[in-house]
Design an enzyme around this catalytic site. Structure first.
Site, mmCIF file in Angstrom:
data_model
loop_
_atom_site.group_PDB
_atom_site.id
_atom_site.type_symbol
_atom_site.label_atom_id
_atom_site.label_comp_id
_atom_site.label_asym_id
_atom_site.label_seq_id
_atom_site.Cartn_x
_atom_site.Cartn_y
_atom_site.Cartn_z
ATOM 1 N N CYS A 115 -8.321 -1.400 7.630
ATOM 2 C CA CYS A 115 -6.904 -1.439 7.244
ATOM 3 C C CYS A 115 -6.382 -0.033 6.960
ATOM 4 O O CYS A 115 -5.323 0.353 7.454
ATOM 5 C CB CYS A 115 -6.698 -2.352 6.040
ATOM 6 S SG CYS A 115 -6.940 -4.097 6.420
ATOM 7 N N GLU A 127 0.829 -1.202 0.000
ATOM 8 C CA GLU A 127 0.000 0.000 0.000
ATOM 9 C C GLU A 127 0.864 1.253 0.000
ATOM 10 O O GLU A 127 1.806 1.366 0.766
ATOM 11 C CB GLU A 127 -0.947 0.011 1.199
ATOM 12 C CG GLU A 127 -1.913 -1.154 1.217
ATOM 13 C CD GLU A 127 -2.862 -1.199 0.033
ATOM 14 O OE1 GLU A 127 -2.976 -0.209 -0.720
ATOM 15 O OE2 GLU A 127 -3.503 -2.250 -0.142
ATOM 16 N N HIS A 180 -1.363 -5.559 2.171
ATOM 17 C CA HIS A 180 -2.539 -6.422 2.127
ATOM 18 C C HIS A 180 -2.142 -7.771 1.543
ATOM 19 O O HIS A 180 -1.346 -7.830 0.605
ATOM 20 C CB HIS A 180 -3.638 -5.817 1.237
ATOM 21 C CG HIS A 180 -4.578 -4.943 1.972
ATOM 22 N ND1 HIS A 180 -4.697 -3.595 1.731
ATOM 23 C CD2 HIS A 180 -5.481 -5.234 2.942
ATOM 24 C CE1 HIS A 180 -5.626 -3.082 2.521
ATOM 25 N NE2 HIS A 180 -6.110 -4.059 3.273
#
Length: 179
Positions: free
Chosen positions: A109, A46, A132
């Protein structure tokens, strides 16, 4: 190098509280938060955490915030301080499918990722980010075509951590998306 794992609840607010306590107790130089993204078939590094909770489904405590800030009056977004491009290259070279994801969404998240990056602004030298991972094959319902990845492939997380400790600054590699 000491490695500690801390399980955070999938609950808005509670995850951030548990994360803050872990940061205070452990005082880490590097934090790699991990969450599961059902439907993805790759390890997703991410890049950006946004200051927005907008839950399409309730969390594990039934909370479903809509259009709320993670940190009141905080910046619109934070970028990961992990070398996501170098980690992408290392994970791929280690034989694991990986991608750079431009946003961690707007669920727990992202909530955790944003809170982590906000907390790290007051911890000079500490770096962090979010990764993730896909479903494990046993989590995919029978007859479903949802992508998954064997637990053994989660060694990719160790590759991310080792790369993050060794690489500074990040590499310049094309890994953006058009959508």
């Amino acid at each position: 190098m000491a490695v500690e794992a801390v399980e955070l609840p999938c609950v808005f607010g509670e995850a951030v509280t548990a994360l803050g306590e872990a940061l205070d107790v452990l005082g880490p130089d590097l934090v790699v938060c991990i969450g599961q993204a059902g439907g993805r078939g790759r390890v997703s590094l991410e890049r950006i955490a946004i200051n927005c909770d907008d839950a399409p489904i309730p969390d594990n405590a039934g909370n479903q915030p809509v259009d709320c800030q993670v940190v009141t009056d905080g910046p619109a977004a934070y970028c990961s301080s992990l070398p996501v491009k170098a980690a992408l290259q290392a994970v791929t070279m280690a034989g694991f499918p990986a991608e750079v994801s431009q946003t961690a969404g707007a669920y727990v998240c992202n909530h955790t990722f944003y809170a982590l990056m906000h907390a790290l602004t007051s911890r000079p030298g500490a770096r962090g980010g979010f990764v993730h991972v896909p479903f494990e094959p046993g989590q995919v319902p029978a007859g479903s075509a949802a992508p998954s990845m064997p637990v053994e492939s989660m060694e990719a997380i160790a590759v991310v951590a080792r790369t993050s400790l060794a690489q500074r600054p990040d590499r310049r590699l094309a890994a953006g998306s058009t959508h």
